[in-house]
Design an enzyme around this catalytic site. Structure first.
Site, PDB file in Angstrom:
ATOM      1  N   ARG B 104      40.422  43.776  45.987  1.00  0.00           N
ATOM      2  CA  ARG B 104      41.915  43.100  46.019  1.00  0.00           C
ATOM      3  C   ARG B 104      42.292  43.234  47.585  1.00  0.00           C
ATOM      4  NH1 ARG B 104      46.299  41.526  42.331  1.00  0.00           N
ATOM      5  NH2 ARG B 104      48.117  41.905  43.566  1.00  0.00           N
ATOM      6  N   HIS B 132      43.279  34.792  41.583  1.00  0.00           N
ATOM      7  CA  HIS B 132      43.171  36.041  40.827  1.00  0.00           C
ATOM      8  C   HIS B 132      42.506  35.602  39.282  1.00  0.00           C
ATOM      9  CE1 HIS B 132      43.790  39.844  39.203  1.00  0.00           C
ATOM     10  NE2 HIS B 132      45.168  39.952  39.377  1.00  0.00           N
TER      11      HIS B 132
END
Lengths: 448, 448, 448
Positions: B104, B132
């Site tokens: 991330r 994502h």
């Protein structure tokens, strides 16, 4: 309860033990997924009082590869410490939750302190500028894998040799293995006097000013110093009549400027910091040299070397996992690399002292004000040297008493050789000795 | 070393692969405790440069359900990064500790960069406003579970369609599956032009202004737009002579205002933000619609819907675990959902460029200044579009050379169609092409 | 879905259940590595909204010892909460990732709230100043292990008895087990009135001023109070004609000054805080007393006691692991210590109320403004007491209606005894009752 074996200092391990760890690590690295039965049911606690993500992840990966569990406090400094708990207490509590502790702490000697209080093995994952034995083991292991041995290798240390804990620890370890070190420091960042002194006094390593020509551009701006265990037959390698010439290097160990540890007098123009790239590695003497780096790097190794087969710094980092697996398995009693508590190179010779405190501000005996009293060791008998049992820093003293005769002597006195170490009592000055009821000895034999 | 398969973008997966992942996820979800042999002995590293607890916990739960181990850096931004280590180096180090990386990062394209350097699979767990993919897979999977298929479904997107990365990614994915999208935006927060453009150009999706009456209160203040793959037979569903009328909705995908991503011209009175509650869901067209939300929600879904059987947002979150189990197992080579590296929808067509840089400030090619040079792709041949290989942002160019003829052409030239993509060299302007030794082509066939 | 069993309050457990947990914990502690099959395949989530490293590590160690997995959010307050997600939503999401939740939160009643929304068992790991049931169980278990029983023991509480949540919870639990408590408070830090009141009203515990002579130096500056369940036969132990004299103490429970919870009127000169050391423990009555402390300690237990065999505070901390193993195994359905939801000491008697709010600022019903409405319980029928269903704080009310007769009564009315609890409606004042359509009852039988 038996006293557990700890890994606080690289000096806690004998050469034989280290080689057993290397063998075990090599075995583990052959198939990373094959060892998940070794530590099944065991738990280690990662206690990090300052962040060091790579060290932590490497240890945790090692424990998981062994099939064990990990409990993690990645930022202890915001936790119990803030409620005023002493390190000694935290260690005693967490030792009740796990089968081994991995400790990272900003205070020098913190791991030694933890080991005193822990009922389970403590592994030092870095205590300030002091020690980081698994880093050193990882470096040694990597060299051992690449070269098949360590004795007699020529290893170049380049860059900031002054503030790099890693370099100092690696140097002592290489000296124990009777490898040679070629210092190519960034000007102003030479190997510190106390390190050279210890290398000479404890390991019989002799520094020689060397001729740097064969190192080419890498050494262009440096005064090269060659540190070698005193083995005359090795010097035949060096043929230059004007001095030692470094003909063939086995490894270049590059270090970043340790900016965060710089003292006030350290001045560095980073744009002028030594850089290792394809051009520097083109020197004939470096033809076979592997390039090592403890990482993280900044600009000191050029990205153009990343694909070079001699560049092993990422492999070196990856090897931290199997070597830590070997250490964890051994300390947990699941591997037989360690011979037992009595085998370390340097036994902890306790020194009795009164009124002495360690002079190092970062020493855990200064930062932990509760549950800790100063402790000292005899670092050597001739010359008589005392050091802090926690941070290993040398402790100046002004008088030494004998607990049987109740006489005291001044530091340079020859009579000191006659006192048994366990009868010695160290004082900061003669007044302290007098106040403690000791008498000044007749000054026969005093020499200074 | 074989090149590992990564999951950086939802476009890395073919429709067939996604369906195989859905099947596997459904199997896994039937008994959450039955799969702890699948990844035994494997380790994933969670590297989170910005906190995203739910995403992280969902991945870690998935890996543990598979019997594997997890090493976690929940706050990388305070760690190595602060010692000045490049992302490329961190990735190469941590890839030595684990069998897969979950990344991330706040910079767009960070996961693509990581995949270039990692020896093990990289999974993108969010790179800024960019992608994502496991969130998108979770949304698709949830719809697939609820409706048994995705093709031809009518999905309402409501709320902030402008700044929601989730909505954009989900829209592209629905278009690939030939589902229809009904946009019910908060006024001022319409689906951005570049998204509609890409939907049209890459997926043949046509926007139609729709009649909102049947959506009732939900669409009372919105201009509804219907986005549909061009399949005329579907339009027969819409009977209103004055335009499309949305008769029956399969799912309402609700989004919170993405306040933290608002541009300077975004003005929102939050008290006036669209709210979905029992009253809005009473519309006849929503009778069977499931209510989805990527969470966290604020006020946009009223708590009075939480007990409604159509509300599946918490189930949707829980389904993130089995779908991530399927992804992890596949990338670790323990499940056979993926066909191999060659099957993704959009092959990475490399574009040669000189002197171009990505214009997007949040792009990793801008924020990572070390070890990274700009890279570009051909996003489409007609019209000729170049995009940043990291953040996918379109790159304006002013000239295109041919590496065989050494001529260059201006962007609108018809001659560009004759140059093979791997012979193209992109320049920011004609002067750049001239400086690089290319000649201006005769302007035959130029049209703009 | 069956409703899961939670551990929110120590009152959720019957005495029989606690003893079954103690037996199980003792079994687990016999070989810490032998239980890794018990929870294999299960996952717990650690959600810590405020750091509490030792509690967290103890729980995680327990789960790993059982062979289960752990997903950890050690600092939730910087995560979802910052995106504005309600606790109720976070709990519903994370309950989808794990088989049980461990929750630490700064708001009182947070765990009760979480239990209302969670599909899996919730364990309270501390909710502000309210409850920390596993700490209490650990204390009870430690006493049970050391003494073989709890009933009838004499336990000294020393130090800050005013702000220590641990002491209050432990006191209630000891009272349930019919143990006696000897309060030796730091002057100004006496056991609060509301605790003594609850001890008397709910547990029939009677406070007696005691003669402190036999406690020696420990009680030199204190007014000692003896709290005992009303069992006259026990009083024969106390022979001093002038009052109770504490002859033989089973345990000294020492507490640190809870500085961080001090109210504005709390004044403490820490140098004057009671200290327990070898000298204090030399009193004849303390000859066999074990020394307990919830840790962390500061100066209140002298290090000179650390080696004393009576000092069990580090053992006590270590026992947190097996007792938490017993709890986790039971709530996960892998151990049979719990009889089922209906067996807790205090059933949650719901109280209907209109217009009441909890007066406690730290109550979760005040800090969580979304998805939560105030809830109340009948704490006792005679006298009629209402308390907040979350933080257990007593709620003042000004009128009570009967939902069948539609009459209301004032708090002191005898008629209240005739209304069935589930017909009661509480109002803050008579006007509220009138506004809700209730009529003032004839004042027959009113007494105050």
């Amino acid at each position: 309860m038996t006293v557990p074996r700890h890994l606080v200092s690289i000096d806690d391990l004998s050469l034989t033990e280290m080689e057993a760890l290397f063998e075990k690590a090599r075995l583990y690295s052959e198939d990373s997924r094959a060892w998940s039965h070794v530590a099944r049911g065991s738990i280690v606690a990662s206690l990090f009082y300052e962040p060091s993500t790579r060290t932590r992840l490497s240890f945790e990966s090692a424990m998981l590869r062994l099939g064990g569990g990990v409990i993690t406090a990645a930022d202890m400094s915001f936790s119990s410490a803030s409620k005023g708990e002493s390190l000694a207490d935290t260690v005693r509590v967490v030792a009740g939750y796990a089968d081994a502790l991995i400790l990272r702490h900003q205070s020098e000697g913190a791991a030694r302190l933890a080991a005193e209080y822990s009922a389970v093995p403590v592994i030092n994952a870095g205590d300030g500028s002091h020690e980081h034995p698994t880093q050193t083991l990882c470096d040694l292991y990597s060299l051992w894998i690449e070269r098949g041995r360590i004795e007699g290798l020529d290893v170049v240390f380049a860059g900031d040799l002054r503030y790099s804990r890693t370099v100092h620890s690696f140097a002592y370890a290489l000296a124990r293995f009777r490898a040679n070190i070629v210092c190519v420091p960034q000007p102003g960042f030479e190997m510190p006097t106390h390190v050279v002194k210890r290398l000479r006094e404890e390991f019989g390593v002799e520094p020689v000013r060397a001729e740097a020509g064969r190192l080419g551009e890498l050494a262009a701006q440096s005064d090269v110093v060659y540190l070698t265990p005193q083995k005359p037959h090795q010097l035949s390698l060096f043929t230059d009549p004007q001095g030692l010439s470094v003909e063939h290097v086995d490894a270049v160990y590059m270090t970043r400027p340790q900016t965060e540890r710089f003292g006030q007098d350290a001045v560095l123009d980073e744009t002028n910091y030594v850089q290792l790239g394809k051009r520097q590695m083109a020197a004939e003497s470096l033809r076979d040299a592997v390039v090592m780096h403890p990482l993280p790097r900044r600009e000191e190794i050029n990205a153009d070397l990343d694909g070079d087969p001699r560049s092993i710094y990422f492999k070196q980092a990856a090897r931290g996992v199997p070597i830590r697996m070997a250490i964890l398995a051994s300390l947990l009693g699941e591997a037989d690399c360690l011979a037992g508590p009595g085998t370390a190179r340097r036994p902890a010779w306790k020194a009795h002292a009164e009124g002495l405190v360690c002079g190092r501000e970062a020493c855990v005996s200064r930062t932990e004000t509760r549950h800790v009293s100063p402790k000292f060791c005899l670092a050597s008998r001739v010359p008589l040297l005392a050091s802090c049992a926690y941070c290993s820093h040398e402790i100046p003293f002004g008088a030494v008493g004998c607990s049987t005769t109740r006489n005291f002597h001044l530091p340079g006195s020859r009579d000191l050789r006659k006192i048994r170490p366990d009868h010695m009592v160290f004082f900061s000055d003669p007044d302290g000795a007098l106040a403690a009821g000791f008498s000044a000895a007749a000054r026969v034999g005093h020499s200074r």
